[in-house]
Design an enzyme around this catalytic site. Structure first.
Site, mmCIF file in Angstrom:
data_model
loop_
_atom_site.group_PDB
_atom_site.id
_atom_site.type_symbol
_atom_site.label_atom_id
_atom_site.label_comp_id
_atom_site.label_asym_id
_atom_site.label_seq_id
_atom_site.Cartn_x
_atom_site.Cartn_y
_atom_site.Cartn_z
ATOM 1 N N CYS A 1 6.024 -2.249 2.300
ATOM 2 C CA CYS A 1 7.131 -2.796 3.088
ATOM 3 C C CYS A 1 8.482 -2.574 2.391
ATOM 4 O O CYS A 1 9.532 -2.646 3.033
ATOM 5 C CB CYS A 1 6.916 -4.282 3.345
ATOM 6 S SG CYS A 1 5.281 -4.623 4.018
ATOM 7 N N GLY B 1 4.879 5.654 14.861
ATOM 8 C CA GLY B 1 3.718 4.773 14.901
ATOM 9 C C GLY B 1 2.604 5.235 13.989
ATOM 10 O O GLY B 1 2.698 6.293 13.344
ATOM 11 N N ILE C 1 -21.206 -4.220 5.789
ATOM 12 C CA ILE C 1 -19.880 -3.586 5.672
ATOM 13 C C ILE C 1 -18.829 -4.432 6.386
ATOM 14 O O ILE C 1 -18.997 -4.794 7.553
ATOM 15 C CB ILE C 1 -19.895 -2.146 6.263
ATOM 16 C CG1 ILE C 1 -21.003 -1.303 5.602
ATOM 17 C CG2 ILE C 1 -18.526 -1.488 6.087
ATOM 18 C CD1 ILE C 1 -21.095 0.122 6.130
ATOM 19 N N VAL D 1 9.279 -9.384 12.145
ATOM 20 C CA VAL D 1 10.737 -9.431 12.020
ATOM 21 C C VAL D 1 11.230 -8.112 11.443
ATOM 22 O O VAL D 1 10.526 -7.472 10.674
ATOM 23 C CB VAL D 1 11.168 -10.625 11.124
ATOM 24 C CG1 VAL D 1 10.627 -10.491 9.709
ATOM 25 C CG2 VAL D 1 12.686 -10.798 11.103
ATOM 26 N N ALA E 1 -2.779 -3.610 0.593
ATOM 27 C CA ALA E 1 -2.676 -4.997 1.092
ATOM 28 C C ALA E 1 -4.042 -5.661 1.299
ATOM 29 O O ALA E 1 -4.389 -6.643 0.634
ATOM 30 C CB ALA E 1 -1.862 -4.994 2.383
ATOM 31 N N ALA F 1 -10.840 -0.906 3.656
ATOM 32 C CA ALA F 1 -9.435 -1.302 3.844
ATOM 33 C C ALA F 1 -8.567 -0.055 3.734
ATOM 34 O O ALA F 1 -7.641 0.020 2.918
ATOM 35 C CB ALA F 1 -9.034 -2.340 2.800
#
Ligand code: FAD
Length: 569
Positions: free
Chosen positions: A60, A263, A297, A349, A28, A129
């Site tokens: 997702c 989590g 960075i 959501v 992402a 990332a």
């Protein structure tokens, strides 16, 4: 000159060598950064390293691939390395892990996962990332075959294969948050009998407990077993490969497979080893331009800490929207623009077996944790579209706002339809610094099958306005057992006879004008009905006749949810 332009190293002396931007992580945040940077700068060399076999895949969508709602794995691949090369001139190296950062030499150590060979790669700017890693608690049995986390396409592939090969019929999902609930939906879709084990006494931890209560009720009605307030102790294997999940309470839950969805934690190993600042929530510290403590960075996505715009506190928010926007901000910053990331407000959501649960901004418990006390809340339960048009379902909505200025602080909603639309409207109002007056005034689209002339968003704003103006003082259900107020139930006598609160006095709204003199003037009157509407009318009438009346917001539907959540006796 933008603050950034002078931070990048000057072009190397050999002008034919372009500036090199290396990106660690190709999903992402990383992929959106790479694509945006190319659109801003044709000259820069961009190389994206991805440890896994795919870039830019739809994490997702993974639960729906497990559920076979998405049947073709290729649908999850949003963009291939070839497309990155052809369309954006971005060099993608999959199955290539970045194992170290030498900040003084400005190089990365990179290991080719296929050959095992390591090499160094020079950078002028580096973007981290790397996402987040699923939490695997150090408990016996979590590494047994049949115990899965859901993070990658190969993870989902393995779960699908396990279900098929073992002809699995039972599953335990550990964790009742977003990913846990999505997995519940999809395992039920695959006809498995599912048990959710959740350590907290509620599902959906970001929500206030009473707003999560309808979710609990809905899942139970759909045959999902819930074990709330009970943590995972260990998992044991049985002959034949089946498993038994043993809860902290000692309860044994047999299962053919176990999903761990308790989590994620920010992936910070690289950043930490390189000496970059890590914040108190365990994420990489960045500024508004997504720069780390090293000015060459940048870091984006699940790995970073960001500011919660409502509480002002640093937080981690592992969601795809912020990761994508942060990737874009980092690209702009590298390209010399001064774009800033505004912070997060946790708009999210989830759909589970026909129910939609959405929230934005702060929860009541979050506000209390942050020490915020000057706020109020209203509850309402309007139809998701006009009641006269067939098929209207209630939306259970809670709005939190600051007192006395009416700034919107947060909202949570649960229902079968139109939930995310209301939360998105309120989320936008929050982002624009809106107040409850803006919600009352919001001009929203309406036709009977979509909404109401007074949309639930308008109603929420109007209720809150009434609280702020004093037109409708509210009483808190949570204080019911600590008050000597008279609880005045204004429903009709037959409704009262069917069920009422202990100690409530019945005076139907239809008789109030004739009988109000029977009520004491020297005592607070807390009015209630089913959803709070008739109680509001009664409150207005009584206030205008000199009574100290307050509305128990949300009526019995809210009381029921509070009771299901164990918040009221
Ligand atoms: P990721 O997208 O996770 O990408 C990080 C990548 O970096 C990984 O592919 C990893 O392999 C790679 N990497 C890590 N370290 C290295 C290294 N040293 N070298 C090379 N590569 C490395 N969010 C929503 O908003 N809505 C949803 O409905 C939703 N559903 C989700 C469902 C599931 C099952 C999951 C797992 C997540 C879901 N999310 C959802 C969260 C969302 O996917 C993440 O917030 C988002 O992908 C974070 O982006 P990112 O770039 O930070 O990390």
């Amino acid at each position: 000159m933008s603050p950034q332009a002078d931070l990048l190293p000057a072009q190397p002396s050999n002008a034919r060598t372009p500036r090199r931007v290396l990106i660690v992580g190709g999903v992402a945040g990383g992929a959106s950064c790479a694509a945006r940077l190319r659109r801003l700068d044709e000259a820069v060399e961009i190389v994206m390293f991805e440890r896994g076999p795919y870039v830019s895949f739809a994490n997702c969508g993974l639960p729906y691939y497990v559920g076979n709602v998405i049947a073709d794995e290729r649908s999850l691949l949003v963009a291939s390395p070839e497309r990155f090369r052809a369309r954006f001139n971005v060099e993608v190296q999959t199955e290539t892990e970045v194992t170290g950062i030498d900040r003084s030499a400005r190089t990365l150590s990179v290991r080719d996962g296929r050959t095992g060979a390591s090499r160094a790669e020079r950078y002028d700017a580096l973007v981290l990332a790397p996402g987040a890693a699923p939490i695997r608690p150090p408990l016996p049995g979590v590494d047994l075959p049949g115990v899965f986390a859901v993070r990658t396409i190969p993870d989902s592939r393995r779960i699908r294969a396990w279900i098929a090969e073992r002809q699995a019929t039972t599953a335990v999902v550990v964790g009742g948050g977003f990913i846990g609930l999505e997995m519940v939906e999809n395992l039920v879709h695959r006809k498995l009998a599912v048990t959710v084990l959740e350590k907290l006494p509620q599902l959906m931890p970001p929500l206030d407990p009473e707003m999560a209560a309808p979710v609990m009720e809905h899942l139970a009605a759909q045959g999902v077993q819930l074990r709330l307030g009970d943590g995972l102790a260990r998992i044991e294997g049985r002959e034949g490969g089946s498993l038994v999940v043993i809860a902290e309470s000692g309860t044994h839950l047999p299962a053919d497979l176990v999903i761990l969805a308790i989590g994620v934690r920010p992936e910070t190993t690289l950043a930490q080893t390189a000496g970059l600042s890590i914040g108190p929530r365990g994420g990489i510290v960045v500024d508004a331009q997504m720069r780390t403590s090293d000015l060459q960075i940048w870091a984006v996505g699940d790995a970073v800490e960001v500011r919660d715009v409502l509480t002002g506190q640093d937080t981690v928010l592992p969601l795809a929207g912020p990761a994508n926007r942060q990737g874009r901000v980092a690209a702009e910053s590298i390209a010399g623009r001064a774009t800033q990331f505004r912070g997060v407000q946790a708009t999210a959501v989830v759909g589970v077996l026909g129910l939609t649960v959405a929230s934005t901004g702060a929860s009541e418990k979050g506000l209390r944790r942050a020490g915020v006390t000057s706020f109020e809340k209203v509850y309402l339960h309007p139809g998701h579209h006009a009641g006269y048009y067939p098929g209207a379902h209630r939306i259970h909505l809670k709005l939190l706002f600051s007192v006395p200025d009416g700034r919107i602080l947060g909202a949570q909603a649960v229902g079968r339809g139109g939930v995310e639309k209301r939360i998105d409207v309120i989320a936008t109002a929050i982002q624009l610094g809106g107040t409850v007056h803006d919600l009352a005034e919001a001009e929203l689209c309406y036709a009977p099958q979509y909404g109401a002339a007074k949309d639930p968003v308008n109603l929420a704003g109007m209720l809150a306005e009434n609280v702020l103006t004093g037109d409708m003082p509210v009483a808190d259900w949570l204080e019911l057992d600590r008050t000597d107020a008279l609880v005045l139930d204004v429903r009709e006598a037959d409704e009262f006879a069917r069920w009422h609160m202990p100690h409530a006095t019945n005076l139907p709204l239809s008789q109030l004008r004739d009988r109000y003199v029977e009520l004491p003037k020297d005592r607070d009157l807390w009015t209630c009905c089913i959803v709070g509407q008739r109680a509001y009318y009664a409150t207005r009438f009584l206030a205008q006749h000199g009574y100290r009346a307050r509305n128990l917001s949300g009526g019995y539907l809210t009381y029921k949810a509070l009771k299901a959540a164990g918040l009221v006796p």
